[in-house]
Design an enzyme around this catalytic site. Sequence first.
Site, PDB file in Angstrom:
ATOM      1  N   LYS B  79       0.841  -1.201   0.000  1.00  0.00           N
ATOM      2  CA  LYS B  79       0.000   0.000   0.000  1.00  0.00           C
ATOM      3  C   LYS B  79       0.874   1.248   0.000  1.00  0.00           C
ATOM      4  O   LYS B  79       1.882   1.310   0.704  1.00  0.00           O
ATOM      5  CB  LYS B  79      -0.897  -0.019   1.234  1.00  0.00           C
ATOM      6  CG  LYS B  79      -1.914   1.109   1.293  1.00  0.00           C
ATOM      7  CD  LYS B  79      -2.770   0.998   2.549  1.00  0.00           C
ATOM      8  CE  LYS B  79      -3.835   2.068   2.616  1.00  0.00           C
ATOM      9  NZ  LYS B  79      -4.635   1.996   3.855  1.00  0.00           N
ATOM     10  N   SER B 154      -9.610   1.864   3.267  1.00  0.00           N
ATOM     11  CA  SER B 154      -8.779   2.612   2.352  1.00  0.00           C
ATOM     12  C   SER B 154      -7.764   1.753   1.590  1.00  0.00           C
ATOM     13  O   SER B 154      -7.231   2.212   0.581  1.00  0.00           O
ATOM     14  CB  SER B 154      -8.024   3.698   3.125  1.00  0.00           C
ATOM     15  OG  SER B 154      -7.098   3.104   4.013  1.00  0.00           O
ATOM     16  N   SER B 178      -9.703  -0.386   7.446  1.00  0.00           N
ATOM     17  CA  SER B 178      -9.150  -0.208   6.098  1.00  0.00           C
ATOM     18  C   SER B 178      -8.483  -1.449   5.495  1.00  0.00           C
ATOM     19  O   SER B 178      -8.112  -1.430   4.327  1.00  0.00           O
ATOM     20  CB  SER B 178      -8.138   0.938   6.096  1.00  0.00           C
ATOM     21  OG  SER B 178      -8.813   2.167   6.100  1.00  0.00           O
TER      22      SER B 178
END
Lengths: 99, 480
Positions: B79, B154, B178
């Site tokens: 990420k 997210s 997330s």
Amino acid sequence: MKITEEQVRYVADLANLKLTDDEVRKFQADLDEILVHFDRLNEIETSQFDPMAQVLYEAEETATLRPDRDRPGLGNELALANAPLAGSGYFKVPEVIKR
Amino acid sequence: MDIASLTIDQVQEGLRGRQFSAVELATAALEFARAENLKTNAYLGFSEERALDAARRVDEKLARGEDAGPLAGVPVAVKDVIVTKGVQTTCGSKLLANYIPPYDATAVERLEAAGGVIIGKTNCDEFAMGSSNENSAFGPVRNPHALDRVPGGSSGGSAAAVAQGTAVVALGSDTGGSIRQPASFCGVVGVTPTYGRVSRYGLTAFASSLDHIGPFGHNVRDAARLLNVIAGRDPLDSTSAEAPVPDYLAHMDGNVKGLKLGLPREYLKDLTSESGDLIGKAIETLKKLGCQVRDISLPTTDYAIACYYVIATAEASSNLARYDGVRYTFRSGSSESLNDMYRNTRGEGFGAECKRRIMLGTYVLSAGYYDAYYLKAQKVRGLIARDFSNAFAEVDAIAAPVSPFPAFKIGEKIDDPMTMYLSDIYTITGSLAGIPCMSVPCGKTAEGLPVGMQILAKHFDEARMFRLADAFERAGGAQN
């Protein structure tokens, strides 16, 4: 109403955020709705309880301490590598104090 | 090799059996990821040079007959809020569009030391703030199961990368759900470890008391393996825990007979009927496996959203203060004074959701409001954590939904922040308590949208959580 447009501008100022007039209007409405929801916290009695200041319950008091030994830092060049403006080994910013 | 469904075991068999080399696998994974990215936008950048270097090192070790590590040759996606030395790390923000970190996150260092091959950086909501990935400055990610829908957020890019098979495993970050929510939306396994289990060093700070790094995988084994590699004390993160890291795989024997499983009644209302039915079927599967299921109560659940959004935004307003145009790449071009430079840089650089949260956080911390909001929320947080410790005195683990609904359409909820916040209800409670929790696939809706079941355990009890999730997976839990 929990928050006015004037308060939104004041908070934006505290946060060093330049907002457009449209953003001020939009955030006034959004924040108002969210702050109304936050009022729910007042329904719960907490006077007998301590705030949860840390997540690790069972750690020793000294768990966050380490021996104080020096180790190399990033170095000037790498630290400045992402600066939008740098020179002579420093970050450069707009003039703060008039000569 | 069918690259899209590779597991860590299959990568290792393939390497041992000389079906492919690590360099060949990395090259194929990069090519596949680039092609798939045109559909999903899961990646913001590819780290080809670094990937091929890492793969070469694995091949050399294998050629010398050495152990190349538990993740040898495994393509990994990371990420983009987790820093990678020399590889652009944008946090999904215009502010950091050109940021090249001068160091590696500890999790990144550890997974490469274990032989992992980082192929690219995944898209996410700006500074990990969002539940749909629509807050990325570089465009939304599309859900591989339905391209007109969100992948969740997210960590939507990491979830989508694993779901489409362009990475075997991925790193995400979780502050209020997330990892778990996108895992459930994309039909993969996603794990939020105990707070402090994985070092946060190199994870761009959003809300420091809630931020976690955690793994995604096609199955429970792969996610557990990645966690095994990245977990453990790190002197560079003073909140990382000393507790020893057990070998999670050794606990996955499929035996969950007699395990006491709690179902929080507060979590089973408000579900869409299809998600509720799938969770119901999953509970039946767990009962058949011999779990003793009982009703439990987590009475402070109703206060969790307010509590979380006070604490998370307060911490965010402080953490994001550093993006001021001095150190991190982006500066507004038109400023006379230093103050204007700060204000313009932040006004032009941050997207709407970040601004909203900075505003909220600044408000709740401002003079006269601190006690009413932040202090109050910290007390309520303690009560939410106490709910869980009370529950874990009676049960070994908790089963719950991850999200009230499956993946929604892109654009469907973006104009209504309050509704978006409310949808985090089942995941933020575990985050506030700092306990380990995960999402494991438990079937699909009639439309083919994946649904995840959440499993929660007490602090540092990941081994039991994995054992339960693995037993469920082996029993065909994802095929409901």
